[in-house]
Motif scaffolding. Sequence first.
Motif, short mmCIF file in Angstrom:
data_model
loop_
_atom_site.label_atom_id
_atom_site.label_comp_id
_atom_site.label_asym_id
_atom_site.label_seq_id
_atom_site.Cartn_x
_atom_site.Cartn_y
_atom_site.Cartn_z
N CYS A 46 0.83 -1.21 0.00
CA CYS A 46 0.00 0.00 0.00
C CYS A 46 0.87 1.26 0.00
O CYS A 46 0.58 2.23 -0.72
N GLY A 47 1.93 1.23 0.80
CA GLY A 47 2.82 2.38 0.84
C GLY A 47 3.52 2.62 -0.49
O GLY A 47 3.66 3.76 -0.95
N LYS A 48 3.94 1.55 -1.14
CA LYS A 48 4.62 1.68 -2.44
C LYS A 48 3.66 2.14 -3.53
O LYS A 48 4.05 2.88 -4.44
N LEU A 49 2.40 1.70 -3.46
CA LEU A 49 1.41 2.19 -4.42
C LEU A 49 1.20 3.69 -4.24
O LEU A 49 1.13 4.45 -5.21
N ALA A 50 1.12 4.12 -2.98
CA ALA A 50 0.92 5.55 -2.70
C ALA A 50 2.11 6.38 -3.15
O ALA A 50 1.95 7.51 -3.61
N ASP A 51 3.32 5.81 -3.06
CA ASP A 51 4.53 6.52 -3.46
C ASP A 51 4.84 6.36 -4.95
O ASP A 51 5.91 6.78 -5.41
N ARG A 52 3.93 5.72 -5.68
CA ARG A 52 4.09 5.49 -7.11
C ARG A 52 5.32 4.64 -7.44
O ARG A 52 5.90 4.75 -8.52
N LYS A 53 5.71 3.79 -6.51
CA LYS A 53 6.82 2.86 -6.77
C LYS A 53 6.32 1.57 -7.40
O LYS A 53 7.12 0.73 -7.82
N LEU A 54 5.00 1.39 -7.43
CA LEU A 54 4.37 0.24 -8.06
C LEU A 54 3.29 0.73 -9.00
O LEU A 54 2.63 1.75 -8.74
N ASP A 55 3.07 -0.03 -10.08
CA ASP A 55 1.95 0.26 -10.97
C ASP A 55 0.69 -0.46 -10.52
O ASP A 55 -0.43 -0.01 -10.79
N GLY A 56 0.88 -1.60 -9.84
CA GLY A 56 -0.28 -2.37 -9.41
C GLY A 56 0.14 -3.49 -8.50
O GLY A 56 1.31 -3.62 -8.13
N ALA A 57 -0.83 -4.33 -8.13
CA ALA A 57 -0.55 -5.40 -7.19
C ALA A 57 -1.66 -6.44 -7.24
O ALA A 57 -2.76 -6.17 -7.73
N CYS A 58 -1.33 -7.62 -6.73
CA CYS A 58 -2.34 -8.65 -6.47
C CYS A 58 -2.78 -8.45 -5.03
O CYS A 58 -1.98 -8.58 -4.10
N VAL A 73 -6.10 3.16 4.91
CA VAL A 73 -4.88 2.99 4.12
C VAL A 73 -4.64 4.27 3.33
O VAL A 73 -5.54 5.10 3.19
N PRO A 74 -3.41 4.47 2.82
CA PRO A 74 -3.16 5.67 2.00
C PRO A 74 -4.10 5.70 0.81
O PRO A 74 -4.42 4.67 0.23
N ARG A 75 -4.56 6.88 0.44
CA ARG A 75 -5.52 6.98 -0.66
C ARG A 75 -4.81 6.85 -2.00
O ARG A 75 -3.92 7.64 -2.32
N VAL A 76 -5.20 5.85 -2.77
CA VAL A 76 -4.67 5.61 -4.11
C VAL A 76 -5.83 5.13 -4.97
O VAL A 76 -6.38 4.06 -4.71
N LEU A 77 -6.21 5.89 -5.96
CA LEU A 77 -7.28 5.45 -6.84
C LEU A 77 -6.83 4.20 -7.59
O LEU A 77 -5.77 4.20 -8.23
N MET A 78 -7.65 3.14 -7.52
CA MET A 78 -7.28 1.86 -8.12
C MET A 78 -8.33 1.42 -9.13
O MET A 78 -9.50 1.82 -9.05
N GLN A 79 -7.90 0.57 -10.05
CA GLN A 79 -8.79 -0.01 -11.04
C GLN A 79 -8.56 -1.51 -11.10
O GLN A 79 -7.44 -1.97 -11.35
N VAL A 193 -6.17 -8.64 -9.31
CA VAL A 193 -5.05 -7.86 -9.84
C VAL A 193 -5.60 -6.48 -10.19
O VAL A 193 -6.59 -6.35 -10.91
N ALA A 194 -4.99 -5.45 -9.63
CA ALA A 194 -5.47 -4.08 -9.82
C ALA A 194 -4.29 -3.15 -10.12
O ALA A 194 -3.17 -3.39 -9.67
N LEU A 195 -4.57 -2.11 -10.88
CA LEU A 195 -3.58 -1.10 -11.22
C LEU A 195 -3.99 0.24 -10.63
O LEU A 195 -5.19 0.49 -10.41
N ARG A 196 -3.01 1.11 -10.43
CA ARG A 196 -3.33 2.48 -10.09
C ARG A 196 -4.09 3.10 -11.25
O ARG A 196 -3.69 2.99 -12.41
N SER A 197 -5.21 3.77 -10.95
CA SER A 197 -6.01 4.38 -12.01
C SER A 197 -5.19 5.36 -12.82
O SER A 197 -5.36 5.48 -14.05
N GLU A 198 -4.29 6.08 -12.17
CA GLU A 198 -3.41 7.02 -12.86
C GLU A 198 -2.57 6.31 -13.90
O GLU A 198 -2.31 6.85 -14.99
N ARG A 199 -2.15 5.09 -13.60
CA ARG A 199 -1.32 4.32 -14.54
C ARG A 199 -2.14 3.84 -15.73
O ARG A 199 -1.63 3.74 -16.85
#
Length: 323
Positions: A46-58, A73-79, A193-199
Amino acid sequence: MKHPLHIAHVGLLDAAPLLVAQESGFFVAEGLDVTLSCDLGLATICGKLADRKLDGACLPAPLPVLLSLGAGVPRVLMQAVAISCWQGMGVVMASPRVPSRTAAATVRMGVVAPGTPTRLLLHRLVQSPGNPLPGEITAVPMAASQLTDFLREGMLDGFCGIDPLPALARILAGAECIADSAGLSPLHPGSVVALRSERVGNSPQLLGALERAVVRGREYCADPAHFAEMWRLVLKQAPYSELDAEARAALLAGAATGHPSWVSMRFDAPGERGGLSTAAESFLDNACRGAAGPSARTLDLKAEIARVFSRRPAALSHQTVNT
């Protein structure tokens, strides 16, 4: 043109479709350049998604919704892209259970937080006829990699964790599996499996390519002929690098003859196409409310579930896999 993606997981069986897609070239076939990483726990991801160090995760299926809302959790728009598995959680207790515990005793149950449906599943277990738990539950959040060790050391009475953790607890600690998510909530969405909406942005081709690769990986995992290979890939991940030969052999022996009796995960799920079923939406709503706690009253969970899981309905439906 290749699309680079960095996707994380915590090394459990729900990530098997990703591991298969990487090993079998399904990502490359879709024009994707995917880097997979195995992280210590969901909080780290979650922290890495918020810091944009990951594009997505399982992730556990409720977590992309909670991330999008910033609920605990940190706010990160997900898809959401594709469900990687259904069910797959077990409730284990140290065995033999201490006979002197009274109904008023506190039961220390390890849970993987944040964003898992463990609290909802434990609540359903407590409400079920013949509740096997000997007292009131105290949930102890920790990383998935810690659950079995803490149980062996007597620091937990039990835990609710995703496959293959219940199997490992039985092999390594003589634990007793008292329930699984298949019985507590049949065919609920397990992980996604989800990606950051920004990505994702305005790249339906990227989303569609990842969807197809994950679904191919999931179909591969659903075929009993591939169970041994699937487990081999999972056991190469960091959480199992120090697993002794006897435990590894026991897990692989169970896989060779079909899913062990204490494993409830499914990669095939018969049902309707065209998006999440009403039962799945209800499960996610209840699971998110349980994870968010009192703040859930101020959140429009239903609308966010619809948004997060709306883009690729075919990948998110309960598909029958022909093997």
